[in-house]
Design a protein around this motif. Structure first.
Motif, PDB file in Angstrom:
ATOM      1  N   TYR A 116      90.205  -4.064  79.659  1.00 46.59           N
ATOM      2  CA  TYR A 116      90.666  -2.794  79.902  1.00 46.59           C
ATOM      3  C   TYR A 116      89.932  -1.842  80.994  1.00 46.59           C
ATOM      4  CZ  TYR A 116      93.308  -4.049  75.823  1.00 46.59           C
ATOM      5  OH  TYR A 116      94.085  -4.478  74.707  1.00 46.59           O
ATOM      6  N   GLY A 117      88.710  -2.670  81.389  1.00 48.13           N
ATOM      7  CA  GLY A 117      88.043  -2.004  82.571  1.00 48.13           C
ATOM      8  C   GLY A 117      86.518  -1.939  82.097  1.00 48.13           C
ATOM      9  N   PRO A 118      85.821  -1.441  83.210  1.00 45.90           N
ATOM     10  CA  PRO A 118      84.461  -1.372  82.878  1.00 45.90           C
ATOM     11  C   PRO A 118      84.099  -0.229  81.826  1.00 45.90           C
ATOM     12  CG  PRO A 118      85.174  -0.122  84.891  1.00 45.90           C
ATOM     13  CD  PRO A 118      86.177  -0.931  84.552  1.00 45.90           C
ATOM     14  N   PRO A 119      82.982  -0.241  81.484  1.00 36.77           N
ATOM     15  CA  PRO A 119      82.472   0.911  80.394  1.00 36.77           C
ATOM     16  C   PRO A 119      82.477   2.164  80.929  1.00 36.77           C
ATOM     17  CG  PRO A 119      80.565  -0.420  81.262  1.00 36.77           C
ATOM     18  CD  PRO A 119      81.507  -1.088  81.854  1.00 36.77           C
ATOM     19  N   PRO A 120      82.591   3.343  80.081  1.00 43.57           N
ATOM     20  CA  PRO A 120      82.651   4.664  80.541  1.00 43.57           C
ATOM     21  C   PRO A 120      81.472   5.055  80.979  1.00 43.57           C
ATOM     22  CG  PRO A 120      82.846   4.724  78.274  1.00 43.57           C
ATOM     23  CD  PRO A 120      82.889   3.102  78.767  1.00 43.57           C
ATOM     24  N   PRO A 121      81.258   6.234  81.877  1.00 42.94           N
ATOM     25  CA  PRO A 121      79.757   6.713  82.153  1.00 42.94           C
ATOM     26  C   PRO A 121      79.286   7.201  81.084  1.00 42.94           C
ATOM     27  CG  PRO A 121      81.741   7.993  83.148  1.00 42.94           C
ATOM     28  CD  PRO A 121      82.187   6.749  82.473  1.00 42.94           C
ATOM     29  N   PRO A 122      77.849   7.461  81.145  1.00 42.50           N
ATOM     30  CA  PRO A 122      76.917   7.998  80.311  1.00 42.50           C
ATOM     31  C   PRO A 122      77.364   9.527  79.832  1.00 42.50           C
ATOM     32  CG  PRO A 122      75.744   7.050  81.892  1.00 42.50           C
ATOM     33  CD  PRO A 122      77.001   7.015  82.584  1.00 42.50           C
ATOM     34  N   ASN A 123      77.404   9.783  78.583  1.00 44.72           N
ATOM     35  CA  ASN A 123      78.019  11.048  78.162  1.00 44.72           C
ATOM     36  C   ASN A 123      77.058  12.316  78.911  1.00 44.72           C
ATOM     37  OD1 ASN A 123      79.982  10.042  76.344  1.00 44.72           O
ATOM     38  ND2 ASN A 123      78.363   9.632  75.030  1.00 44.72           N
ATOM     39  N   SER A 124      77.888  13.315  79.402  1.00 44.25           N
ATOM     40  CA  SER A 124      76.948  14.328  79.956  1.00 44.25           C
ATOM     41  C   SER A 124      76.676  15.449  78.754  1.00 44.25           C
ATOM     42  CB  SER A 124      77.914  15.255  80.840  1.00 44.25           C
ATOM     43  OG  SER A 124      79.233  15.831  80.192  1.00 44.25           O
ATOM     44  N   THR A 125      75.748  16.460  78.993  1.00 43.11           N
ATOM     45  CA  THR A 125      75.292  17.343  78.343  1.00 43.11           C
ATOM     46  C   THR A 125      76.442  18.306  77.562  1.00 43.11           C
ATOM     47  OG1 THR A 125      73.275  17.715  79.442  1.00 43.11           O
ATOM     48  CG2 THR A 125      73.824  19.338  77.895  1.00 43.11           C
ATOM     49  N   ALA A 126      77.381  18.520  78.360  1.00 41.90           N
ATOM     50  CA  ALA A 126      78.512  19.128  77.909  1.00 41.90           C
ATOM     51  C   ALA A 126      79.094  18.500  76.964  1.00 41.90           C
ATOM     52  CB  ALA A 126      79.591  19.616  79.064  1.00 41.90           C
ATOM     53  N   VAL A 127      79.556  17.189  77.100  1.00 44.35           N
ATOM     54  CA  VAL A 127      80.144  16.137  76.185  1.00 44.35           C
ATOM     55  C   VAL A 127      79.381  16.326  74.695  1.00 44.35           C
ATOM     56  CG1 VAL A 127      80.818  13.847  75.521  1.00 44.35           C
ATOM     57  CG2 VAL A 127      81.140  14.816  77.807  1.00 44.35           C
ATOM     58  N   LYS A 128      78.217  16.190  74.821  1.00 51.73           N
ATOM     59  CA  LYS A 128      77.360  16.091  73.450  1.00 51.73           C
ATOM     60  C   LYS A 128      77.468  17.553  72.541  1.00 51.73           C
ATOM     61  CE  LYS A 128      74.056  12.797  75.575  1.00 51.73           C
ATOM     62  NZ  LYS A 128      72.776  12.616  75.892  1.00 51.73           N
ATOM     63  N   VAL A 129      77.654  18.454  73.571  1.00 57.32           N
ATOM     64  CA  VAL A 129      77.506  20.002  73.074  1.00 57.32           C
ATOM     65  C   VAL A 129      79.016  20.076  72.339  1.00 57.32           C
ATOM     66  CG1 VAL A 129      77.636  22.337  73.264  1.00 57.32           C
ATOM     67  CG2 VAL A 129      75.819  20.887  74.452  1.00 57.32           C
ATOM     68  N   LEU A 130      80.139  19.996  73.051  1.00 59.46           N
ATOM     69  CA  LEU A 130      81.372  19.708  72.405  1.00 59.46           C
ATOM     70  C   LEU A 130      81.766  19.027  71.406  1.00 59.46           C
ATOM     71  CD1 LEU A 130      83.508  20.051  75.651  1.00 59.46           C
ATOM     72  CD2 LEU A 130      83.076  21.924  74.033  1.00 59.46           C
ATOM     73  N   ALA A 131      81.086  17.617  71.477  1.00 60.76           N
ATOM     74  CA  ALA A 131      81.327  16.811  70.274  1.00 60.76           C
ATOM     75  C   ALA A 131      80.476  17.282  69.184  1.00 60.76           C
ATOM     76  CB  ALA A 131      80.602  15.608  70.681  1.00 60.76           C
ATOM     77  N   SER A 132      79.372  18.051  69.299  1.00 63.41           N
ATOM     78  CA  SER A 132      78.475  18.543  67.973  1.00 63.41           C
ATOM     79  C   SER A 132      79.412  19.863  67.488  1.00 63.41           C
ATOM     80  CB  SER A 132      77.062  18.752  68.514  1.00 63.41           C
ATOM     81  OG  SER A 132      77.167  19.887  69.568  1.00 63.41           O
ATOM     82  N   LEU A 133      79.932  20.409  68.305  1.00 63.90           N
ATOM     83  CA  LEU A 133      80.770  21.697  67.645  1.00 63.90           C
ATOM     84  C   LEU A 133      81.804  21.127  66.524  1.00 63.90           C
ATOM     85  CD1 LEU A 133      81.617  23.707  70.830  1.00 63.90           C
ATOM     86  CD2 LEU A 133      79.870  24.121  69.120  1.00 63.90           C
ATOM     87  N   TRP A 134      82.186  19.934  66.409  1.00 66.74           N
ATOM     88  CA  TRP A 134      82.956  19.259  65.625  1.00 66.74           C
ATOM     89  C   TRP A 134      82.335  19.575  64.183  1.00 66.74           C
ATOM     90  CZ3 TRP A 134      87.964  19.016  64.985  1.00 66.74           C
ATOM     91  CH2 TRP A 134      88.558  18.504  66.194  1.00 66.74           C
ATOM     92  N   LEU A 135      80.810  19.294  64.003  1.00 69.27           N
ATOM     93  CA  LEU A 135      80.145  19.395  62.985  1.00 69.27           C
ATOM     94  C   LEU A 135      80.205  20.907  62.520  1.00 69.27           C
ATOM     95  CD1 LEU A 135      78.688  18.071  60.804  1.00 69.27           C
ATOM     96  CD2 LEU A 135      76.253  18.105  62.123  1.00 69.27           C
ATOM     97  N   VAL A 136      79.946  21.676  63.474  1.00 69.20           N
ATOM     98  CA  VAL A 136      80.051  23.151  63.101  1.00 69.20           C
ATOM     99  C   VAL A 136      81.364  23.752  62.358  1.00 69.20           C
ATOM    100  CG1 VAL A 136      79.875  25.719  63.886  1.00 69.20           C
ATOM    101  CG2 VAL A 136      78.328  23.792  64.888  1.00 69.20           C
ATOM    102  N   LEU A 137      82.518  23.101  63.188  1.00 69.90           N
ATOM    103  CA  LEU A 137      83.715  23.595  62.706  1.00 69.90           C
ATOM    104  C   LEU A 137      83.920  23.149  61.299  1.00 69.90           C
ATOM    105  CD1 LEU A 137      85.791  22.929  65.814  1.00 69.90           C
ATOM    106  CD2 LEU A 137      85.030  25.107  64.967  1.00 69.90           C
ATOM    107  N   ILE A 138      83.549  21.793  60.921  1.00 71.61           N
ATOM    108  CA  ILE A 138      83.657  21.112  59.528  1.00 71.61           C
ATOM    109  C   ILE A 138      82.781  21.892  58.624  1.00 71.61           C
ATOM    110  CG2 ILE A 138      83.394  18.816  58.360  1.00 71.61           C
ATOM    111  CD1 ILE A 138      83.922  17.373  60.852  1.00 71.61           C
ATOM    112  N   VAL A 139      81.700  21.926  58.709  1.00 73.70           N
ATOM    113  CA  VAL A 139      80.921  22.867  58.009  1.00 73.70           C
ATOM    114  C   VAL A 139      81.398  24.192  57.618  1.00 73.70           C
ATOM    115  CG1 VAL A 139      78.545  23.799  57.517  1.00 73.70           C
ATOM    116  CG2 VAL A 139      78.829  21.463  58.210  1.00 73.70           C
ATOM    117  N   GLY A 140      81.762  24.995  58.802  1.00 70.93           N
ATOM    118  CA  GLY A 140      82.380  26.166  58.692  1.00 70.93           C
ATOM    119  C   GLY A 140      83.768  26.174  57.895  1.00 70.93           C
ATOM    120  N   GLY A 141      84.415  25.185  58.146  1.00 74.60           N
ATOM    121  CA  GLY A 141      85.696  25.210  57.289  1.00 74.60           C
ATOM    122  C   GLY A 141      85.373  24.908  55.577  1.00 74.60           C
ATOM    123  N   LEU A 142      84.401  24.077  55.433  1.00 75.69           N
ATOM    124  CA  LEU A 142      84.247  23.918  54.154  1.00 75.69           C
ATOM    125  C   LEU A 142      83.819  25.070  53.483  1.00 75.69           C
ATOM    126  CD1 LEU A 142      82.669  20.209  54.246  1.00 75.69           C
ATOM    127  CD2 LEU A 142      84.765  20.824  53.520  1.00 75.69           C
TER     128      LEU A 142
END
Length: 320
Positions: free
Chosen positions: A276-302
């Motif tokens: 399906y093609g070459p691997p994706p580029p490395p994750n940027s800082t914005a990607v890491k921050v947005l992905a980590s916000l899922w943890l905040v939302l899950i913990v906050g929801g609980l």
């Protein structure tokens, strides 16, 4: 003395740990050919991929092909290394008979041997005009038509060791690949866009006038568009694992969809190029921050799920 020449020999097999279809795709990209022609190489027998190479060129081809997953080896190209050199003790037959042939000529069209003349006594052509015509035909023939069309033809571009290259990110497509963190980040953005769309849709349902109907139509279109984009990025995540994009449909199956979604979030993608093609580029800082916000939302929801009922119960007891 002629320098030693080398050739690259493909054994017809893939290196351990490499997928056959992935290797075929890599070779097709490397040789700028189609997979059907590359399939002819995989017969389990040795095939000369490239001949008459210097040692440096042979190593370059060897490294690139091995990185693509093909099992190759470097061998001496004896046919390219051997040459016949005339010596004083052993003059060539051409030298010995050259004087006798100086007064003879061969017709370029019919092959008739005759004394030198501007016209062939056998077929009657004017030799100079015939040769000029042949040169015009050769120049008008496209260069690509003169090249071999077999899968054993050498690469049409320089072989680079930077295989595979990093892919280009595109949101609105099912082509390409994205990793786990980028999938979480993009999904969060989609969720943040989806919530206002649902709110507008809910408000529109409560209105009974014509503007409410238009809002409902706009809301349906918006929700459908968001669903399509969500499927697109899901397909790219599945591609990164090496699975078919059609497997994203499993997310709509009860129970199985939950397990499949967890697999999409937990399974890493391949570090090399796949079908399906070459691997994706490395994750940027914005990607890491947005992905980590899922943890905040899950913990906050609980926490909200636990604290809100307790607080409501406290209010009811205090009002008694």
């Amino acid at each position: 003395m002629t320098a030693t020449r080398y050739k690259i020999v493909f054994t017809g097999d893939v290196l351990p740990g490499h997928d056959l279809n992935t290797v075929k795709d890599n070779l097709a990209k490397l040789f700028k050919s189609d997979v059907n022609r590359i399939n002819a190489l995989f017969k389990g027998t040795n095939v000369d991929i490239k001949r008459d190479l210097s040692e440096a060129e042979a190593k370059q081809y060897f490294n690139a092909l091995q990185k693509a997953g093909a099992e190759v080896k470097i061998e001496h190209d004896l046919s390219a290394s051997l040459t016949l050199v005339e010596t004083e003790d052993h003059p060539t037959a051409t030298t010995q008979t050259g004087t006798a042939h100086d007064s003879q000529m061969t017709c370029p069209k019919c092959g008739h041997v005759q004394p030198k003349n501007s016209e062939c006594s056998a077929c009657g052509i004017i030799i100079e005009k015939y040769l000029a015509r042949q040169e015009e035909v050769a120049q008008s023939t496209p260069a690509m038509a003169m090249q071999p069309t077999t899968p054993y033809a050498p690469p049409k571009s320089a072989v680079s060791e930077n295989l595979p290259a990093v892919g280009t990110l595109k949101v609105f497509t099912t082509d390409g690949r994205i990793g786990r963190l980028r999938y979480l980040a993009w999904s969060l953005v989609m969720t943040l866009v989806f919530i206002p769309a649902i709110a507008i849709f809910a408000v529109a349902l409560g209105a009974g006038d014509s503007s409410g109907i238009l809002s409902i139509i706009a809301g349906v279109i918006g929700v459908a568009a968001l669903a399509v984009v969500s499927i697109m990025i899901g397909v790219q995540r599945v591609h990164d694992i090496g699975w078919s994009g059609w497997m994203i449909l499993l997310t709509f199956v009860p129970a199985i969809g939950t397990v499949f979604t967890l697999l999409m979030l937990l399974m890493p993608g391949s570090t090399e190029a796949n079908r399906y093609g070459p691997p994706p580029p490395p994750n940027s800082t914005a990607v890491k921050v947005l992905a980590s916000l899922w943890l905040v939302l899950i913990v906050g929801g609980l926490l909200l799920a636990i604290l809100v009922p307790s607080y409501m119960a406290f209010l009811e007891n205090s009002m008694k």
